[in-house]
Design a protein around this motif. Structure first.
Motif, PDB file in Angstrom:
ATOM      1  N   ASP A 401       0.833  -1.210   0.000  1.00  0.00           N
ATOM      2  CA  ASP A 401       0.000   0.000   0.000  1.00  0.00           C
ATOM      3  C   ASP A 401       0.865   1.256   0.000  1.00  0.00           C
ATOM      4  O   ASP A 401       0.522   2.268  -0.636  1.00  0.00           O
ATOM      5  CB  ASP A 401      -0.918   0.004   1.222  1.00  0.00           C
ATOM      6  CG  ASP A 401      -2.002  -1.052   1.146  1.00  0.00           C
ATOM      7  OD1 ASP A 401      -2.306  -1.515   0.029  1.00  0.00           O
ATOM      8  OD2 ASP A 401      -2.534  -1.424   2.213  1.00  0.00           O
ATOM      9  N   LEU A 404       2.107   2.042  -3.539  1.00  0.00           N
ATOM     10  CA  LEU A 404       1.059   2.656  -4.360  1.00  0.00           C
ATOM     11  C   LEU A 404       0.868   4.128  -4.002  1.00  0.00           C
ATOM     12  O   LEU A 404       0.675   4.968  -4.880  1.00  0.00           O
ATOM     13  CB  LEU A 404      -0.248   1.889  -4.181  1.00  0.00           C
ATOM     14  CG  LEU A 404      -0.292   0.472  -4.771  1.00  0.00           C
ATOM     15  CD1 LEU A 404      -1.602  -0.224  -4.388  1.00  0.00           C
ATOM     16  CD2 LEU A 404      -0.137   0.510  -6.296  1.00  0.00           C
ATOM     17  N   ARG A 408       1.377   7.416  -6.437  1.00  0.00           N
ATOM     18  CA  ARG A 408       0.375   8.460  -6.623  1.00  0.00           C
ATOM     19  C   ARG A 408       0.987   9.835  -6.378  1.00  0.00           C
ATOM     20  O   ARG A 408       0.737  10.790  -7.109  1.00  0.00           O
ATOM     21  CB  ARG A 408      -0.818   8.247  -5.676  1.00  0.00           C
ATOM     22  CG  ARG A 408      -1.764   7.143  -6.086  1.00  0.00           C
ATOM     23  CD  ARG A 408      -3.109   7.271  -5.368  1.00  0.00           C
ATOM     24  NE  ARG A 408      -2.980   7.256  -3.917  1.00  0.00           N
ATOM     25  CZ  ARG A 408      -2.937   6.167  -3.172  1.00  0.00           C
ATOM     26  NH1 ARG A 408      -2.984   4.967  -3.756  1.00  0.00           N
ATOM     27  NH2 ARG A 408      -2.833   6.239  -1.851  1.00  0.00           N
ATOM     28  N   ALA A 426       9.013   4.196  -3.524  1.00  0.00           N
ATOM     29  CA  ALA A 426       8.048   3.143  -3.871  1.00  0.00           C
ATOM     30  C   ALA A 426       8.761   1.835  -4.166  1.00  0.00           C
ATOM     31  O   ALA A 426       8.334   0.754  -3.722  1.00  0.00           O
ATOM     32  CB  ALA A 426       7.218   3.576  -5.076  1.00  0.00           C
TER      33      ALA A 426
END
Length: 432
Positions: A401, A404, A408, A426
């Protein structure tokens, strides 16, 4: 081989490198040039037009002649000549023409490396002029950031969490309003400076923030902008020695700018707070900042003990300046952010509080605050919201999570270095 030395037979590479260098000079020097011209021509819009004409001339001449030793002096002298030509064409403003012609004659006998006269006074004068009471607070701030800080409409929009067209309209309207009001563009009297001081402080603060983390481009920081804002804050402490928020702002900028050398690695990549080599922090600036904060503390006590937003942010910065990463007093920082949030009502402050709460009381506590902010319209396109969320998710062990969320944030970031950092985070989050 660098682009600057990789030109082909037609010299295209050299020309491109020179153009980028000229654009860099313009970002640094444009505010000084406009400020000097406003003092001379008493018209903000006309001064900016003259400065633009001067940079066009530079783009035509400097690739052949080279960038002069003092580009601000060259640009200002060129702009003055354009002003004289304009006045002659329109056969008006005789006194201004005589004054400019006289100054120009004197300057031809002076080495331009001696510098642009009155730059320090001119910059502050321009800031106070842009905060004229005929303008709305939003217009005051926007015009000053455009003319003094040299920020683009996009950069200002990011600082105010608004749209670029809205900022462009504010700038145009502000110039027209100043022209219509016949606002005196001379030295601002002391009583009027006091009335405009709060707006000026806010603009210096936003100016520093843009330098500390640039909105866009390939550089994460614009250190020259930070230095200019810090210098202006020091001058303001002399103009308003009994105002605790003036000293609070000066303390904040000194403490934050003390980290500049440690915020980039040798390749120019961002280095986050926990990873910085604190031996590279500037001890002199830390001392200046702590002294200014102590001065602000004394003045707050005299005025009844109410701490303003710059004082509170300086107190937060002082917590970091006195600590190592492992000894940072995160509960204290979380308390200060809570007080700052009550003082400002800013969603960005609440987001910073979520970081402190997450470090003080565990990532889940911070995530709960982030979730409350997720629907705030002002943060819909704000890349630091998913960035903070990613950091807290990673600390809680939810690495997929977190990755992600970082991606973003990278998609929303407009600064190339920051986007690169977020994509790297990430990738690291999901490494075995």
């Amino acid at each position: 081989m660098s682009e600057a030395t990789a030109a082909g037979p037609d010299g295209v590479g050299d020309a491109a490198a020179t153009r980028r260098a000229i654009e860099g000079v313009w970002r640094i020097e444009s505010a000084k040039v406009v400020a000097a011209l406003v003092r001379m021509v008493h018209d903000v819009g006309f001064a900016e037009d003259l400065a633009q004409d001067a940079i066009v001339a530079a783009l035509a001449q400097w690739p052949e002649s080279g960038i002069p030793a003092n580009p601000a002096a060259w640009l200002t002298t060129t702009a003055k000549r354009r002003a004289v030509d304009t006045y002659r064409r329109h056969a008006r403003r005789d006194r201004a023409l005589q004054q400019l012609a006289h100054e120009l004659a004197e300057e031809t006998a002076v080495d331009p490396a001696a510098g642009v006269d009155h730059v320090e006074d001119d910059m502050l004068r321009l800031m106070f002029i842009c905060c004229h009471p005929s303008l709305t607070p939003e217009a005051q701030a926007t015009l000053t950031l455009r003319l003094v800080a040299g920020l683009s409409a996009r950069e200002i929009a990011r600082a105010y969490l608004t749209s670029e067209p809205t900022v462009a309209q504010r700038i145009s309207r502000a110039k027209r309003t100043l022209a219509r009001s016949g606002a005196a563009l001379e030295e601002v009297p002391a009583d009027e400076r006091t009335a405009r001081l709060a707006t000026v402080l806010g603009i210096v603060y936003l100016m520093f923030n843009e330098g500390y983390t640039a909105t866009e481009g390939t550089d994460w920081m614009r250190a020259a902008l930070c230095d200019e804002a810090t210098r202006l804050a020091r001058i303001l402490t002399a103009l308003a020695p009994d105002d605790p928020e003036v000293h609070g702002l000066s303390a904040l900028l000194e403490l934050q700018s003390s980290r500049l050398a440690a915020r980039l690695d040798d390749a120019g990549r961002p280095v986050l707070l926990d990873d910085q080599d604190r031996s590279r922090w500037d001890g002199g600036r830390i001392r200046h900042g702590l002294d200014a904060l102590a001065r602000s503390d004394r003045l707050v006590a005299i005025e009844g003990g109410v701490r303003g937003p710059y004082h509170l942010q300086a107190a937060i910065a002082a917590c970091h300046s006195r600590a190592t990463p492992s000894s940072t007093d995160w509960p204290r920082i979380a308390e200060l952010y809570a007080e700052l949030a009550r003082c400002t009502g800013s969603p960005v402050v609440e987001l910073n509080r979520a970081v402190a709460v997450g470090r003080a009381y565990g990532p889940d506590a911070g995530l709960a605050l982030v979730e409350q902010l997720a629907e705030h319209p002002a943060l819909a396109a704000y890349h630091l919201l998913p960035s903070v969320q990613g950091d807290l998710l990673e600390r809680s062990g939810r690495t997929a999570d977190a990755a992600l969320a970082y991606l973003r944030a990278a998609d929303l970031a407009t600064n190339a270095r920051e986007a690169e950092l977020l994509r790297a985070r990430a990738a690291r989050a999901v490494e075995p």
